[in-house]
Design a protein around this motif. Structure first.
Motif, PDB file in Angstrom:
ATOM      1  N   THR A 144      -5.708  -5.626 -16.210  1.00  0.00           N
ATOM      2  CA  THR A 144      -4.289  -5.133 -15.789  1.00  0.00           C
ATOM      3  C   THR A 144      -3.331  -6.070 -15.792  1.00  0.00           C
ATOM      4  O   THR A 144      -2.152  -5.523 -16.365  1.00  0.00           O
ATOM      5  CB  THR A 144      -4.576  -5.079 -14.120  1.00  0.00           C
ATOM      6  OG1 THR A 144      -5.737  -3.965 -14.076  1.00  0.00           O
ATOM      7  CG2 THR A 144      -3.233  -4.443 -13.580  1.00  0.00           C
ATOM      8  N   THR A 156       2.554   3.424  -0.972  1.00  0.00           N
ATOM      9  CA  THR A 156       2.742   3.522  -2.269  1.00  0.00           C
ATOM     10  C   THR A 156       4.215   3.806  -2.871  1.00  0.00           C
ATOM     11  O   THR A 156       4.798   3.129  -3.634  1.00  0.00           O
ATOM     12  CB  THR A 156       1.518   4.113  -3.003  1.00  0.00           C
ATOM     13  OG1 THR A 156       0.223   3.656  -2.719  1.00  0.00           O
ATOM     14  CG2 THR A 156       1.552   4.083  -4.420  1.00  0.00           C
ATOM     15  N   LEU A 214       7.066   1.351  -4.778  1.00  0.00           N
ATOM     16  CA  LEU A 214       7.461   2.021  -6.123  1.00  0.00           C
ATOM     17  C   LEU A 214       8.858   2.163  -6.114  1.00  0.00           C
ATOM     18  O   LEU A 214       9.710   1.853  -7.059  1.00  0.00           O
ATOM     19  CB  LEU A 214       6.863   2.985  -6.694  1.00  0.00           C
ATOM     20  CG  LEU A 214       5.149   2.803  -7.226  1.00  0.00           C
ATOM     21  CD1 LEU A 214       4.799   4.297  -7.365  1.00  0.00           C
ATOM     22  CD2 LEU A 214       5.340   1.923  -8.431  1.00  0.00           C
ATOM     23  N   GLU A 270      -2.534   8.612  -6.076  1.00  0.00           N
ATOM     24  CA  GLU A 270      -3.124   7.776  -4.782  1.00  0.00           C
ATOM     25  C   GLU A 270      -4.498   8.431  -4.556  1.00  0.00           C
ATOM     26  O   GLU A 270      -5.553   7.531  -4.061  1.00  0.00           O
ATOM     27  CB  GLU A 270      -2.183   7.849  -3.927  1.00  0.00           C
ATOM     28  CG  GLU A 270      -2.447   6.778  -2.727  1.00  0.00           C
ATOM     29  CD  GLU A 270      -2.372   5.611  -2.841  1.00  0.00           C
ATOM     30  OE1 GLU A 270      -3.339   4.510  -2.381  1.00  0.00           O
ATOM     31  OE2 GLU A 270      -1.710   5.034  -3.876  1.00  0.00           O
ATOM     32  N   ASP A 272      -6.375  -1.643  -9.136  1.00  0.00           N
ATOM     33  CA  ASP A 272      -5.142  -2.189  -9.456  1.00  0.00           C
ATOM     34  C   ASP A 272      -5.083  -1.620 -11.042  1.00  0.00           C
ATOM     35  O   ASP A 272      -3.869  -1.176 -11.714  1.00  0.00           O
ATOM     36  CB  ASP A 272      -5.159  -3.684  -9.688  1.00  0.00           C
ATOM     37  CG  ASP A 272      -5.242  -4.064  -8.508  1.00  0.00           C
ATOM     38  OD1 ASP A 272      -4.699  -3.607  -7.405  1.00  0.00           O
ATOM     39  OD2 ASP A 272      -6.310  -4.905  -8.273  1.00  0.00           O
ATOM     40  N   TYR A 325      -3.885   2.006 -11.144  1.00  0.00           N
ATOM     41  CA  TYR A 325      -2.683   2.100 -10.869  1.00  0.00           C
ATOM     42  C   TYR A 325      -1.794   2.028 -12.212  1.00  0.00           C
ATOM     43  O   TYR A 325      -0.660   2.881 -12.457  1.00  0.00           O
ATOM     44  CB  TYR A 325      -1.975   1.290  -9.847  1.00  0.00           C
ATOM     45  CG  TYR A 325      -2.229   1.380  -8.276  1.00  0.00           C
ATOM     46  CD1 TYR A 325      -1.520   2.765  -7.874  1.00  0.00           C
ATOM     47  CD2 TYR A 325      -2.908   0.665  -7.670  1.00  0.00           C
ATOM     48  CE1 TYR A 325      -1.866   2.873  -6.679  1.00  0.00           C
ATOM     49  CE2 TYR A 325      -3.088   0.913  -6.263  1.00  0.00           C
ATOM     50  CZ  TYR A 325      -2.624   1.982  -5.746  1.00  0.00           C
ATOM     51  OH  TYR A 325      -2.935   2.240  -4.375  1.00  0.00           O
ATOM     52  N   VAL A 326      -2.062   1.092 -13.059  1.00  0.00           N
ATOM     53  CA  VAL A 326      -1.141   1.000 -14.183  1.00  0.00           C
ATOM     54  C   VAL A 326      -1.418   2.116 -14.963  1.00  0.00           C
ATOM     55  O   VAL A 326      -0.567   2.468 -15.955  1.00  0.00           O
ATOM     56  CB  VAL A 326      -1.493  -0.432 -14.849  1.00  0.00           C
ATOM     57  CG1 VAL A 326      -1.178  -0.669 -16.268  1.00  0.00           C
ATOM     58  CG2 VAL A 326      -1.030  -1.549 -13.682  1.00  0.00           C
ATOM     59  N   LEU A 345       0.583   5.112 -13.835  1.00  0.00           N
ATOM     60  CA  LEU A 345       1.972   4.813 -14.243  1.00  0.00           C
ATOM     61  C   LEU A 345       2.297   5.263 -15.899  1.00  0.00           C
ATOM     62  O   LEU A 345       3.262   5.674 -15.993  1.00  0.00           O
ATOM     63  CB  LEU A 345       2.413   3.267 -13.718  1.00  0.00           C
ATOM     64  CG  LEU A 345       2.525   3.371 -12.367  1.00  0.00           C
ATOM     65  CD1 LEU A 345       2.772   1.829 -11.867  1.00  0.00           C
ATOM     66  CD2 LEU A 345       3.480   4.329 -11.559  1.00  0.00           C
ATOM     67  N   ALA A 385       5.528   0.537 -18.118  1.00  0.00           N
ATOM     68  CA  ALA A 385       4.415   0.873 -16.767  1.00  0.00           C
ATOM     69  C   ALA A 385       3.469  -0.493 -16.743  1.00  0.00           C
ATOM     70  O   ALA A 385       3.174  -0.704 -15.640  1.00  0.00           O
ATOM     71  CB  ALA A 385       3.491   1.852 -17.413  1.00  0.00           C
ATOM     72  N   GLY A 439       3.669  -1.878 -13.022  1.00  0.00           N
ATOM     73  CA  GLY A 439       2.554  -1.804 -12.539  1.00  0.00           C
ATOM     74  C   GLY A 439       2.004  -3.141 -11.943  1.00  0.00           C
ATOM     75  O   GLY A 439       1.107  -3.271 -10.978  1.00  0.00           O
ATOM     76  N   PHE A 498       3.745  -4.087  -8.974  1.00  0.00           N
ATOM     77  CA  PHE A 498       3.442  -3.461  -7.813  1.00  0.00           C
ATOM     78  C   PHE A 498       2.295  -3.825  -7.513  1.00  0.00           C
ATOM     79  O   PHE A 498       1.930  -3.739  -6.055  1.00  0.00           O
ATOM     80  CB  PHE A 498       3.219  -1.850  -8.491  1.00  0.00           C
ATOM     81  CG  PHE A 498       2.515  -0.978  -7.096  1.00  0.00           C
ATOM     82  CD1 PHE A 498       3.353  -0.505  -6.276  1.00  0.00           C
ATOM     83  CD2 PHE A 498       1.517  -0.703  -7.492  1.00  0.00           C
ATOM     84  CE1 PHE A 498       2.574   0.421  -5.197  1.00  0.00           C
ATOM     85  CE2 PHE A 498       0.440   0.105  -6.675  1.00  0.00           C
ATOM     86  CZ  PHE A 498       1.298   0.666  -5.694  1.00  0.00           C
ATOM     87  N   VAL A 499       1.309  -4.072  -8.172  1.00  0.00           N
ATOM     88  CA  VAL A 499      -0.101  -4.696  -7.779  1.00  0.00           C
ATOM     89  C   VAL A 499       0.087  -5.938  -6.887  1.00  0.00           C
ATOM     90  O   VAL A 499      -0.501  -6.333  -5.763  1.00  0.00           O
ATOM     91  CB  VAL A 499      -1.120  -4.813  -8.974  1.00  0.00           C
ATOM     92  CG1 VAL A 499      -2.119  -5.483  -8.687  1.00  0.00           C
ATOM     93  CG2 VAL A 499      -1.425  -3.423  -9.401  1.00  0.00           C
TER      94      VAL A 499
END
Length: 401
Positions: free
Chosen positions: A63, A293, A297, A313, A334, A337-338, A341, A349, A353, A356-357
Motif C-alpha cells: 500500500t 471515512t 477523505l 466501505e 488499507d 482503500y487505495v 480510490l 490515489a 490513499g 487517508f490510511v
C-alpha cells in the motif's frame, strides 16, 4: 486330605481386573489423544496468527511503497490537528450506539438484580473493541472477554450472557445485511464502475448482493435457532461424547447451565421491541463508521460522495471480516482503500490513499489506547457484580426497556 492350590485367580477377579485395566488404559489413551489434539490445535493457531501478521505486513508495504511521502506529509499537514481530532467523533458515535444496543439486549436476558447502567456497557464496548482491533483473531478474543466482563461489570450471569452474546451476534449480522442493502441502493452504479479496474470483469455489485444475502441468511438462521431454545441442549449432547472422563464430568456438571441458556435465549426472542431497537442502533453504528471515512477523505480534499464511500466501505468491511486473523484488517483493508480510490478515478490515489490510511490508523491507535485503559482501569474501579440466584431460573423481575 490333599488340598489342590491353583496359581490362577478366580474368573470373576480376572474379569474385574481386566475391565478396570481396560477402563484405565482407555481413559489414559483418550486423555493422551486429547492432549495431543490440543497441542496440535495450539500450534496451528500460532501458525495462523503469524501468517496473519505476515499478510498484514506485506499488504501494508504494498500500500505504502508507491506513495509520494512528501506529498503524504503535506496532505496530512494541510488537514490540521484540530480537524483530525474531529475524526474521532464518528467512531465515538458508533461506540455509543453499539453500547446502547448491547444494553438493550443484555438487560432483557432475565438477569437477576438491578440492570447495569449504560456507562458499564460503554466501558465494556470500548474495552472489547480495543482487543478486537489490536490482536490477531481479535473477534474471538473479544467475545470471550465480553462473557467475562458481562459477569464482572454488568452482573449478567453465564447462561444469560451466552444467550445475549448469541442474540447480539445475530443482530450484528442482520444490521450488516441492512447496511449492505443501503450501500447497494445508493452505490450500485459506483460498484459497477469500479468492477473492471478492480476485478478485470463486471460483476462486483452482484458479489456484494450475494454477500448481503449470505449475511441475512446467517442472521435469520442464528435467530431461529436461538428462539427455538435447543441450541445449548444440542451442544451439550455433542460435548458429552467427547473423550476423557474428566472432560465429560466437567460438561455434565453444567447440564443445568446449558438448559438455562436455552430458556433465556427463548425468552429473549420474545422481547421483539428491544431487539428491533437494538438492530436499528447497530445499523446506525455501521453508517457512522462509513461517515468517518467520508469525513477523513473530505479533510484531504477528495471530492467523493456519500454513495461512493458507502459503495466501497461495505466491500472493505466484508474483506476485513474475511481477514479475521489480521489485527483490524491491517494492510488488507488499507490496500483495498487505495485500490478503490484508484478505481473511482481519484487523482493521486496512491498518495491520497496513504495519507487517508495513516490518519485512519492513527485514530484507531487512540481508541485502542483508550479501550485498554478502560479495560485495565475498569478491572480495579468496577466492583464485581454480586452473584444472583440459580442461573437455571429466569428472574421474575420485569425486563428493562
Amino acid at each position: 486330605m490333599t488340598v489342590l492350590v491353583s496359581d490362577k485367580p478366580p474368573s470373576g477377579a480376572n474379569e474385574r481386573s481386566g475391565a478396570g485395566a481396560n477402563e484405565r488404559s482407555g481413559a489414559g489413551a483418550n486423555e493422551r489423544s486429547g492432549a495431543g489434539a490440543n497441542e496440535r490445535s495450539g500450534a496451528g493457531a500460532v501458525a495462523l496468527k503469524w501468517l496473519g501478521v505476515a499478510m498484514a505486513a506485506a499488504a501494508m508495504w504494498s500500500t505504502l511503497r508507491g506513495a509520494d511521502f512528501p506529498g503524504v506529509a503535506a496532505l496530512i499537514a494541510s488537514a490540521g490537528a484540530p480537524m483530525m481530532a474531529l475524526a474521532l467523533l464518528p467512531n465515538l458515535v458508533a461506540r455509543l450506539l453499539q453500547a446502547e444496543a448491547s444494553r438493550r439486549v443484555f438487560n432483557n436476558t432475565g438477569s437477576p438484580g438491578r440492570p447495569a447502567p449504560f456507562t458499564r456497557y460503554l466501558s465494556l464496548t470500548l474495552a472489547t473493541e480495543a482487543l478486537n482491533m489490536s490482536v490477531p483473531a481479535g473477534a474471538a478474543l473479544s467475545e470471550s472477554v465480553t462473557f467475562y466482563l458481562l459477569q464482572r461489570w454488568c452482573g449478567v450471569p453465564g447462561p444469560q450472557g451466552i444467550a445475549g452474546i448469541a442474540a447480539r451476534r445475530s443482530l450484528i449480522l442482520l444490521a450488516n445485511a441492512v447496511y449492505v442493502g443501503i450501500a447497494l441502493a445508493l452505490g450500485f452504479a459506483h460498484l459497477e464502475r469500479a468492477s473492471i479496474p478492480l476485478l478485470g470483469a463486471p460483476g462486483l455489485p452482484w458479489l456484494v448482493v450475494l454477500s448481503g444475502l449470505g449475511l441475512l441468511a446467517a442472521a435469520l438462521a442464528l435467530a431461529g435457532a436461538l428462539i427455538s431454545g435447543t441450541v445449548a441442549s444440542r451442544a451439550f449432547a455433542q460435548l458429552r461424547r467427547l473423550p476423557g472422563r474428566r472432560l465429560r464430568g466437567y460438561v455434565e456438571a453444567r447440564a443445568a447451565a446449558f438448559a438455562a441458556t436455552d430458556r433465556h435465549a427463548a425468552a429473549l426472542g420474545e422481547r421483539r421491541g428491544a431487539l428491533a431497537a437494538a438492530a436499528l442502533l447497530l445499523v446506525g453504528m455501521w453508517l457512522a463508521e462509513g461517515l468517518e471515512t467520508l469525513f477523513i477523505l473530505r479533510l484531504l480534499e477528495v471530492d467523493v460522495s456519500l454513495a461512493e464511500v458507502l459503495s466501497f466501505e461495505v466491500v472493505l468491511a466484508l474483506l476485513r471480516a474475511a481477514a479475521f486473523m489480521v489485527p483490524a484488517g491491517l494492510g488488507v483493508q488499507d490496500a483495498g482503500y487505495v485500490a478503490f480510490l484508484g478505481a473511482l478515478g481519484v487523482p493521486g490515489a496512491m498518495t491520497v490513499g496513504a495519507a487517508f490510511v495513516l490518519i485512519k490508523r492513527a485514530k484507531e491507535i487512540v481508541w485502542i489506547a483508550l479501550g485498554l485503559l478502560v479495560f485495565f482501569g475498569g478491572r480495579a474501579a468496577f466492583r464485581p457484580a454480586p452473584e444472583g440466584p440459580d442461573p437455571g431460573r429466569l428472574s421474575p423481575r420485569a425486563s428493562a426497556p
